[in-house]
Design a protein around this motif. Structure first.
Motif, mmCIF file in Angstrom:
data_model
loop_
_atom_site.group_PDB
_atom_site.id
_atom_site.type_symbol
_atom_site.label_atom_id
_atom_site.label_comp_id
_atom_site.label_asym_id
_atom_site.label_seq_id
_atom_site.Cartn_x
_atom_site.Cartn_y
_atom_site.Cartn_z
ATOM 1 N N ASN A 78 0.820 -1.215 0.000
ATOM 2 C CA ASN A 78 0.000 0.000 0.000
ATOM 3 C C ASN A 78 0.857 1.269 0.000
ATOM 4 O O ASN A 78 0.400 2.323 -0.454
ATOM 5 N N ARG A 79 2.077 1.194 0.523
ATOM 6 C CA ARG A 79 2.947 2.375 0.573
ATOM 7 C C ARG A 79 3.332 2.863 -0.819
ATOM 8 O O ARG A 79 3.718 4.017 -0.995
ATOM 9 N N LYS A 80 3.262 1.980 -1.811
ATOM 10 C CA LYS A 80 3.636 2.336 -3.176
ATOM 11 C C LYS A 80 2.469 2.945 -3.954
ATOM 12 O O LYS A 80 2.632 3.308 -5.123
ATOM 13 N N HIS A 81 1.320 3.048 -3.323
ATOM 14 C CA HIS A 81 0.125 3.567 -3.999
ATOM 15 C C HIS A 81 0.075 5.084 -3.886
ATOM 16 O O HIS A 81 0.176 5.642 -2.786
ATOM 17 N N ILE A 82 -0.062 5.759 -5.024
ATOM 18 C CA ILE A 82 -0.130 7.222 -5.019
ATOM 19 C C ILE A 82 -1.371 7.686 -5.779
ATOM 20 O O ILE A 82 -1.824 7.031 -6.717
ATOM 21 N N THR A 83 -1.896 8.828 -5.336
ATOM 22 C CA THR A 83 -3.008 9.502 -6.009
ATOM 23 C C THR A 83 -2.675 10.991 -6.068
ATOM 24 O O THR A 83 -1.779 11.459 -5.346
ATOM 25 N N PRO A 84 -3.368 11.756 -6.905
ATOM 26 C CA PRO A 84 -3.115 13.210 -6.931
ATOM 27 C C PRO A 84 -3.263 13.858 -5.557
ATOM 28 O O PRO A 84 -2.466 14.734 -5.186
ATOM 29 N N LYS A 85 -4.247 13.442 -4.778
ATOM 30 C CA LYS A 85 -4.447 14.025 -3.445
ATOM 31 C C LYS A 85 -3.283 13.688 -2.520
ATOM 32 O O LYS A 85 -2.820 14.534 -1.755
ATOM 33 N N LYS A 86 -2.795 12.443 -2.573
ATOM 34 C CA LYS A 86 -1.647 12.063 -1.748
ATOM 35 C C LYS A 86 -0.415 12.883 -2.122
ATOM 36 O O LYS A 86 0.350 13.311 -1.250
ATOM 37 N N LEU A 87 -0.220 13.091 -3.418
ATOM 38 C CA LEU A 87 0.930 13.869 -3.865
ATOM 39 C C LEU A 87 0.820 15.322 -3.413
ATOM 40 O O LEU A 87 1.823 15.943 -3.039
ATOM 41 N N ALA B 47 10.443 18.607 -6.574
ATOM 42 C CA ALA B 47 10.429 18.618 -8.041
ATOM 43 C C ALA B 47 9.930 17.278 -8.586
ATOM 44 O O ALA B 47 9.136 17.229 -9.535
ATOM 45 N N ASN B 48 10.397 16.174 -7.974
ATOM 46 C CA ASN B 48 9.934 14.847 -8.392
ATOM 47 C C ASN B 48 8.438 14.694 -8.149
ATOM 48 O O ASN B 48 7.705 14.113 -8.964
ATOM 49 N N ASN B 49 7.981 15.213 -7.016
ATOM 50 C CA ASN B 49 6.561 15.146 -6.688
ATOM 51 C C ASN B 49 5.737 15.897 -7.727
ATOM 52 O O ASN B 49 4.704 15.398 -8.200
ATOM 53 N N GLN B 50 6.173 17.089 -8.094
ATOM 54 C CA GLN B 50 5.435 17.883 -9.080
ATOM 55 C C GLN B 50 5.453 17.213 -10.452
ATOM 56 O O GLN B 50 4.468 17.286 -11.204
ATOM 57 N N THR B 51 6.560 16.547 -10.775
ATOM 58 C CA THR B 51 6.638 15.816 -12.042
ATOM 59 C C THR B 51 5.617 14.674 -12.061
ATOM 60 O O THR B 51 4.935 14.445 -13.071
ATOM 61 N N CYS B 52 5.519 13.957 -10.939
ATOM 62 C CA CYS B 52 4.541 12.864 -10.833
ATOM 63 C C CYS B 52 3.121 13.393 -11.002
ATOM 64 O O CYS B 52 2.294 12.783 -11.702
ATOM 65 N N GLN B 53 2.827 14.525 -10.366
ATOM 66 C CA GLN B 53 1.489 15.112 -10.496
ATOM 67 C C GLN B 53 1.194 15.481 -11.947
ATOM 68 O O GLN B 53 0.091 15.219 -12.451
ATOM 69 N N ALA B 54 2.171 16.066 -12.618
ATOM 70 C CA ALA B 54 1.975 16.474 -14.009
ATOM 71 C C ALA B 54 1.757 15.265 -14.918
ATOM 72 O O ALA B 54 0.894 15.276 -15.805
ATOM 73 N N LEU B 55 2.532 14.199 -14.685
ATOM 74 C CA LEU B 55 2.398 12.992 -15.502
ATOM 75 C C LEU B 55 1.040 12.326 -15.285
ATOM 76 O O LEU B 55 0.384 11.892 -16.241
ATOM 77 N N MET B 56 0.583 12.249 -14.034
ATOM 78 C CA MET B 56 -0.714 11.641 -13.755
ATOM 79 C C MET B 56 -1.844 12.452 -14.385
ATOM 80 O O MET B 56 -2.800 11.894 -14.924
ATOM 81 N N GLN B 57 -1.715 13.779 -14.318
ATOM 82 C CA GLN B 57 -2.738 14.632 -14.922
ATOM 83 C C GLN B 57 -2.743 14.475 -16.437
ATOM 84 O O GLN B 57 -3.810 14.402 -17.058
ATOM 85 N N ALA B 58 -1.563 14.404 -17.056
ATOM 86 C CA ALA B 58 -1.469 14.280 -18.510
ATOM 87 C C ALA B 58 -2.049 12.951 -18.999
ATOM 88 O O ALA B 58 -2.652 12.877 -20.070
ATOM 89 N N GLN B 59 -1.862 11.890 -18.201
ATOM 90 C CA GLN B 59 -2.340 10.574 -18.595
ATOM 91 C C GLN B 59 -3.745 10.269 -18.065
ATOM 92 O O GLN B 59 -4.291 9.197 -18.334
ATOM 93 N N GLY B 60 -4.318 11.195 -17.330
ATOM 94 C CA GLY B 60 -5.665 10.982 -16.802
ATOM 95 C C GLY B 60 -5.743 9.900 -15.751
ATOM 96 O O GLY B 60 -6.773 9.231 -15.603
ATOM 97 N N LEU B 61 -4.668 9.712 -14.985
ATOM 98 C CA LEU B 61 -4.635 8.650 -13.972
ATOM 99 C C LEU B 61 -5.199 9.158 -12.648
ATOM 100 O O LEU B 61 -4.879 10.265 -12.214
ATOM 101 N N VAL B 62 -6.027 8.344 -12.011
ATOM 102 C CA VAL B 62 -6.543 8.686 -10.684
ATOM 103 C C VAL B 62 -5.778 7.939 -9.599
ATOM 104 O O VAL B 62 -5.897 8.264 -8.413
#
Length: 481
Positions: free
Chosen positions: A159-168, A215-230
């Motif tokens: 579960n620790r490896k699970h990320i969502t936009p809100k968690k980020l 910076a890594n966190n913001q990159t992850c958020q941008a990638l999830m938003q671009a790919q439409g991942l929840v």
């Protein structure tokens, strides 16, 4: 008391240094009705090249490799005995007499064993299907009724490896606070307000680390938003966070279609779907293709309720038996408004009649659903309005596949024992797979490719075990020729 006389009261083993004129052979140690003889007979029937196994045809040059038949035997035996790890299978080759007989004393190392499972995913699935074909030919599969069910199997990732936009976003807020804290320390030091001197280089290093993380966190958020991942699971992108009886877990939803005759698993699939309500049609059609039947009866629980899928199954010659799961019109607490089932639909006039005899006419179409409403004047003077709606008028929605729901309700009323039959058919195999094959543990391999490989091996072992229980080893060996 004499020790020798005392020991004579127990059954004595042989002296370890005792020699024998004719050493016992491996074949003498394995009974005629043993599992390994069944595995040997079955694997000998398979065309490994046609099934797609790597190195099924040996190369003319280079170092000889292990025959895929031997490694397939090893894995099938391992999953039958709840031994799934390649390192444990390596150990079994060196100590287990049954495995020594099965492999002719071959002892491949754990990497060879692991690579074979990794490189032959599609071939393992094909082997599982081949055994279903063998069972069909032996008359072990009736095809009269198929029960479909799903169960969640835990993935390798935690579960620790699970990320969502809100968690980020929450993580970014924490990083901002820590960065602000270090910056404040530097400002205080510059103004000479620090009681103790600080190590500027250490603070600067900590700040740089935090900025990289941000910076890594913001990159992850941008990638999830671009790919439409929840949601996303780091290291195992195919896995999903799903609800299980023991809480939310990173898992895969494994679907099985079980034949009613002997509870053999006819078809299975490892999916990423968190719920079952979109899986009835694909599972039923895939099972129909495996059985090569124009007509098929399938049953599943209320989690598979879906009007569009009911209709699609009927159009394909599949008759589903699933309890319709419909929303109830409530107004809070135990009190309920009139349910939509109390409104009578007229196909001729395309309208509903309410419990008080008033007409509800078509108002609008909403994504295929038809919305009907009563007139404000009728509802305003109705003595039953308090039991019907709080709005000015009552609305009733007719599902785009309402007729399929109605036919399903009629089928379920005509077959009241269908859900009892479903439980007795499909829940037994999943219980066996989780406790017997997997030992209530998680998958060992990652991603859909790996989990499908493992599940194919586990189901192959389950079907083989079930076949032995039904026919007995002598009869099964006879059928294998």
């Amino acid at each position: 008391q004499d020790t020798g006389i005392f020991l004579m009261r127990y059954i004595q083993g042989e002296d370890r240094s005792q020699g024998t004129l004719f050493p016992v052979s491996l074949d003498e140690l394995i009974p005629e009705d043993h599992l390994v003889r069944v595995i040997e007979a079955y694997i000998s029937l398979l065309d490994l090249e046609q099934l797609g196994f790597d190195k099924a045809v040996p190369k003319a040059t280079g170092r000889p490799s292990y025959h895929p038949a031997d490694l397939l035997k090893l894995y099938l035996y391992g999953y039958f005995q709840q031994v799934r790890s390649s390192r444990r299978l390596e150990a079994e080759c060196q100590r287990n007499v049954e495995v020594m007989w099965l492999l002719g004393r071959l002892a491949p190392d754990f990497k060879t064993i692991a690579d074979f499972r990794r490189d032959n995913s599609a071939a393992f699935v094909a082997t599982c299907r081949a055994f279903v074909g063998f069972c069909r030919g032996a008359g072990l599969i009736g095809g009269d009724l198929i029960a479909i069910d799903g169960s969640k199997f835990q993935a390798v990732a935690s579960n620790r490896k699970h990320i969502t936009p809100k968690k980020l976003q929450r993580r970014e807020a924490v990083l901002d606070k820590r960065i602000a804290h270090y910056l404040a320390q530097l400002d205080e030091a510059d103004r000479g307000e620090q009681e103790q001197a600080i190590d500027r280089s250490a603070v600067q290093t900590a700040l740089e680390t935090l900025r990289v993380k941000k910076a890594n966190n913001q990159t992850c958020q941008a990638l999830m938003q671009a790919q439409g991942l929840v949601q996303h699971v780091v290291g195992e992108a195919d896995a999903q966070k799903m609800r299980t009886p023991s809480g939310s877990r990173i898992a895969y939803n494994v679907q099985s279609a079980v034949d009613a005759k002997h509870c053999l698993i006819v078809h299975h699939e490892v999916t990423q779907e968190g719920t079952d309500n979109r899986l009835l049609e694909p599972m039923a059609k895939a099972t129909q293709a495996v059985l090569e039947q124009a007509k098929l009866n399938v049953t599943a629980d209320a989690g598979y309720s879906n009007g569009a899928q009911f209709q699609a199954c009927e159009d394909a010659g599949i008759t589903p038996f699933v309890p319709p799961n419909r929303a109830i019109n409530t107004k809070g607490g135990e009190e309920q408004f009139f349910d939509r089932s109390l409104f009578n639909y007229s196909e001729e006039s395309d309208s509903y009649e309410c419990p008080n005899g008033k007409t509800l006419t078509l108002k609008a179409l909403n994504k295929g659903d038809r919305v009907y409403h009563a007139s404000i004047s009728d509802c305003g003077t109705c003595a039953l309005k308090s039991r019907c709606t709080k709005a000015e008028r009552r609305y009733v929605t007719r599902h785009a596949h309402e007729s399929a729901f109605e036919r399903m309700e009629q089928r379920m009323k005509a077959n009241p024992d269908m859900m009892i039959n479903r439980r007795s058919i499909v829940e037994h195999p999943f219980g066996n797979l989780k406790q017997w094959a997997f030992g209530n543990a998680r998958f060992l391999l990652r991603q859909l490719k790996g989990t499908r490989t493992e599940m194919a091996l586990a189901i192959q072992a389950y079907n083989l075990k079930r076949t032995i229980n039904v026919l007995g080893v002598p009869k099964l060996m006879e059928l294998m020729g």
